[in-house]
Design a protein around this motif. Structure first.
Motif, PDB file in Angstrom:
ATOM      1  N   GLU A 136       0.812  -1.212   0.000  1.00  0.00           N
ATOM      2  CA  GLU A 136       0.000   0.000   0.000  1.00  0.00           C
ATOM      3  C   GLU A 136       0.851   1.270   0.000  1.00  0.00           C
ATOM      4  O   GLU A 136       0.504   2.265  -0.638  1.00  0.00           O
ATOM      5  CB  GLU A 136      -0.931  -0.002   1.216  1.00  0.00           C
ATOM      6  CG  GLU A 136      -1.877   1.194   1.267  1.00  0.00           C
ATOM      7  CD  GLU A 136      -2.845   1.119   2.434  1.00  0.00           C
ATOM      8  OE1 GLU A 136      -3.515   2.139   2.701  1.00  0.00           O
ATOM      9  OE2 GLU A 136      -2.927   0.054   3.078  1.00  0.00           O
ATOM     10  N   ASN A 137       1.975   1.248   0.689  1.00  0.00           N
ATOM     11  CA  ASN A 137       2.792   2.455   0.818  1.00  0.00           C
ATOM     12  C   ASN A 137       4.096   2.409   0.018  1.00  0.00           C
ATOM     13  O   ASN A 137       4.931   3.295   0.156  1.00  0.00           O
ATOM     14  CB  ASN A 137       3.109   2.692   2.298  1.00  0.00           C
ATOM     15  CG  ASN A 137       1.869   3.024   3.110  1.00  0.00           C
ATOM     16  OD1 ASN A 137       1.163   3.971   2.816  1.00  0.00           O
ATOM     17  ND2 ASN A 137       1.588   2.209   4.128  1.00  0.00           N
ATOM     18  N   SER A 138       4.242   1.395  -0.818  1.00  0.00           N
ATOM     19  CA  SER A 138       5.425   1.295  -1.673  1.00  0.00           C
ATOM     20  C   SER A 138       5.086   1.759  -3.088  1.00  0.00           C
ATOM     21  O   SER A 138       3.927   1.759  -3.501  1.00  0.00           O
ATOM     22  CB  SER A 138       5.929  -0.153  -1.725  1.00  0.00           C
ATOM     23  OG  SER A 138       6.391  -0.576  -0.463  1.00  0.00           O
ATOM     24  N   ASP A 139       6.107   2.150  -3.817  1.00  0.00           N
ATOM     25  CA  ASP A 139       5.940   2.530  -5.222  1.00  0.00           C
ATOM     26  C   ASP A 139       6.505   1.411  -6.091  1.00  0.00           C
ATOM     27  O   ASP A 139       7.686   1.066  -5.966  1.00  0.00           O
ATOM     28  CB  ASP A 139       6.683   3.843  -5.519  1.00  0.00           C
ATOM     29  CG  ASP A 139       6.138   5.002  -4.698  1.00  0.00           C
ATOM     30  OD1 ASP A 139       4.913   5.083  -4.538  1.00  0.00           O
ATOM     31  OD2 ASP A 139       6.954   5.807  -4.209  1.00  0.00           O
ATOM     32  N   TYR A 140       5.674   0.852  -6.944  1.00  0.00           N
ATOM     33  CA  TYR A 140       6.128  -0.280  -7.746  1.00  0.00           C
ATOM     34  C   TYR A 140       5.380  -0.339  -9.074  1.00  0.00           C
ATOM     35  O   TYR A 140       4.392   0.371  -9.296  1.00  0.00           O
ATOM     36  CB  TYR A 140       5.930  -1.585  -6.982  1.00  0.00           C
ATOM     37  CG  TYR A 140       4.493  -1.875  -6.600  1.00  0.00           C
ATOM     38  CD1 TYR A 140       3.620  -2.525  -7.477  1.00  0.00           C
ATOM     39  CD2 TYR A 140       3.998  -1.503  -5.351  1.00  0.00           C
ATOM     40  CE1 TYR A 140       2.308  -2.779  -7.128  1.00  0.00           C
ATOM     41  CE2 TYR A 140       2.686  -1.757  -4.990  1.00  0.00           C
ATOM     42  CZ  TYR A 140       1.847  -2.408  -5.875  1.00  0.00           C
ATOM     43  OH  TYR A 140       0.539  -2.650  -5.531  1.00  0.00           O
ATOM     44  N   GLN A 141       5.868  -1.196  -9.945  1.00  0.00           N
ATOM     45  CA  GLN A 141       5.199  -1.511 -11.193  1.00  0.00           C
ATOM     46  C   GLN A 141       4.932  -3.013 -11.223  1.00  0.00           C
ATOM     47  O   GLN A 141       5.446  -3.749 -10.374  1.00  0.00           O
ATOM     48  CB  GLN A 141       6.073  -1.093 -12.386  1.00  0.00           C
ATOM     49  CG  GLN A 141       6.389   0.395 -12.411  1.00  0.00           C
ATOM     50  CD  GLN A 141       7.261   0.793 -13.582  1.00  0.00           C
ATOM     51  OE1 GLN A 141       6.851   0.690 -14.743  1.00  0.00           O
ATOM     52  NE2 GLN A 141       8.486   1.241 -13.296  1.00  0.00           N
ATOM     53  N   LEU A 142       4.151  -3.456 -12.161  1.00  0.00           N
ATOM     54  CA  LEU A 142       3.860  -4.875 -12.292  1.00  0.00           C
ATOM     55  C   LEU A 142       4.575  -5.447 -13.509  1.00  0.00           C
ATOM     56  O   LEU A 142       4.676  -4.791 -14.548  1.00  0.00           O
ATOM     57  CB  LEU A 142       2.347  -5.104 -12.425  1.00  0.00           C
ATOM     58  CG  LEU A 142       1.493  -4.658 -11.226  1.00  0.00           C
ATOM     59  CD1 LEU A 142       0.025  -4.926 -11.512  1.00  0.00           C
ATOM     60  CD2 LEU A 142       1.929  -5.360  -9.951  1.00  0.00           C
ATOM     61  N   ASP A 143       5.069  -6.667 -13.354  1.00  0.00           N
ATOM     62  CA  ASP A 143       5.756  -7.292 -14.479  1.00  0.00           C
ATOM     63  C   ASP A 143       4.749  -7.971 -15.399  1.00  0.00           C
ATOM     64  O   ASP A 143       3.530  -7.818 -15.249  1.00  0.00           O
ATOM     65  CB  ASP A 143       6.826  -8.274 -13.984  1.00  0.00           C
ATOM     66  CG  ASP A 143       6.224  -9.494 -13.280  1.00  0.00           C
ATOM     67  OD1 ASP A 143       4.996  -9.699 -13.334  1.00  0.00           O
ATOM     68  OD2 ASP A 143       7.004 -10.242 -12.663  1.00  0.00           O
ATOM     69  N   ARG A 144       5.232  -8.739 -16.341  1.00  0.00           N
ATOM     70  CA  ARG A 144       4.369  -9.355 -17.349  1.00  0.00           C
ATOM     71  C   ARG A 144       3.450 -10.421 -16.775  1.00  0.00           C
ATOM     72  O   ARG A 144       2.472 -10.810 -17.404  1.00  0.00           O
ATOM     73  CB  ARG A 144       5.234  -9.938 -18.469  1.00  0.00           C
ATOM     74  CG  ARG A 144       6.003  -8.860 -19.223  1.00  0.00           C
ATOM     75  CD  ARG A 144       6.872  -9.430 -20.326  1.00  0.00           C
ATOM     76  NE  ARG A 144       7.624  -8.361 -20.973  1.00  0.00           N
ATOM     77  CZ  ARG A 144       8.445  -8.536 -22.001  1.00  0.00           C
ATOM     78  NH1 ARG A 144       8.632  -9.754 -22.484  1.00  0.00           N
ATOM     79  NH2 ARG A 144       9.086  -7.509 -22.535  1.00  0.00           N
TER      80      ARG A 144
END
Length: 238
Positions: A136-144
């Motif tokens: 919830e408080n992290s910044d991330y992207q999603l992989d394939r």
């Protein structure tokens, strides 16, 4: 808080680090050559092992000079294990690791560690006590595959503060690595960790990408290019 945490990784530049080990983790020693492959699922099924001892079988003698190595879990020297035993580790399984080379027992003194994985349902961690990566408080992207790529700020849950050492069970990209606080790092550094290096948690993603010679673009979902019809750029005749 997460700025005070580090990740223990294999230091490929260390003279004590072997690029790859040809040993096979097993439930019993292999005294006949060639050694057999193991059908046991390390580290996921380690909780089902009742014995306090595992075996690392090699076809031929190999120099094992490290204090730390990733090997379907974590292999550490007796000196490092003694320090870890003095720290607050998240629930884990500890096994003495007996090394066999060319069918003979050696004097190598190692331990194997696998952290408890908790309970999963359809790819989702069900046990809050094993969730240390704060989505919830992290910044991330999603992989394939739809899994988390911790490309931005990494936040930790309140549960993480209960331990000095743990693993991320809900962040597959960093799942194989030990995360530790500054106190644990200082104690291990004082001892010295041959073939190991400490990377600030916030730099962990970029370090793994570099060490594995990956590209972020290769991890992210492919962007479909819109194909314009052949007549889209044709000017209308007046």
């Amino acid at each position: 808080m997460s700025d005070e945490y580090f990740v223990l990784m294999k230091d490929k530049a260390s003279p004590y680090c072997s690029i790859s080990h040809n040993g096979i983790l097993a439930l019993e020693p292999d005294i006949k050559l060639p050694i057999r492959s193991s059908q046991f699922s390390f580290p996921y099924k380690v909780k089902d092992i009742s014995s306090d001892e595992l075996f690392w079988n090699f076809n031929k003698p190999e120099p094992l000079l490290f204090d730390y190595c990733q090997e379907k879990g974590h292999v550490v020297s007796a000196e490092i294990m003694a320090i870890l035993d003095s720290l607050r580790l998240a629930p884990h399984f500890k096994k003495r690791l007996t090394v066999y080379m060319q069918g003979k027992k050696t004097d190598h003194d190692y331990f194997y560690i696998a952290f408890e994985q908790g309970e999963w349902l359809k790819g989702v961690q069900q046990d809050p006590q094993f969730i240390f990566y704060d989505e919830e408080n992290s910044d991330y992207q999603l992989d394939r595959e739809g899994d988390i790529l911790p490309t931005g700020h990494i936040a930790l849950t309140a549960v993480a503060a209960q331990y000095d050492v743990f693993e991320f069970t809900n962040c597959n990209f960093l799942f194989d690595y030990i995360v530790l606080n500054a106190e644990a790092k200082a104690k291990l550094e004082q001892q010295g960790v041959k073939a190991g290096k400490f990377v600030p948690l916030q730099e962990a993603f970029n370090t793994v990408v570099t060490d594995r010679r990956l590209k972020l673009s290769d991890l992210l979902p492919k962007v479909k290019k819109t194909i314009k019809p052949w007549f889209a750029d044709v000017s209308k005749k007046s």
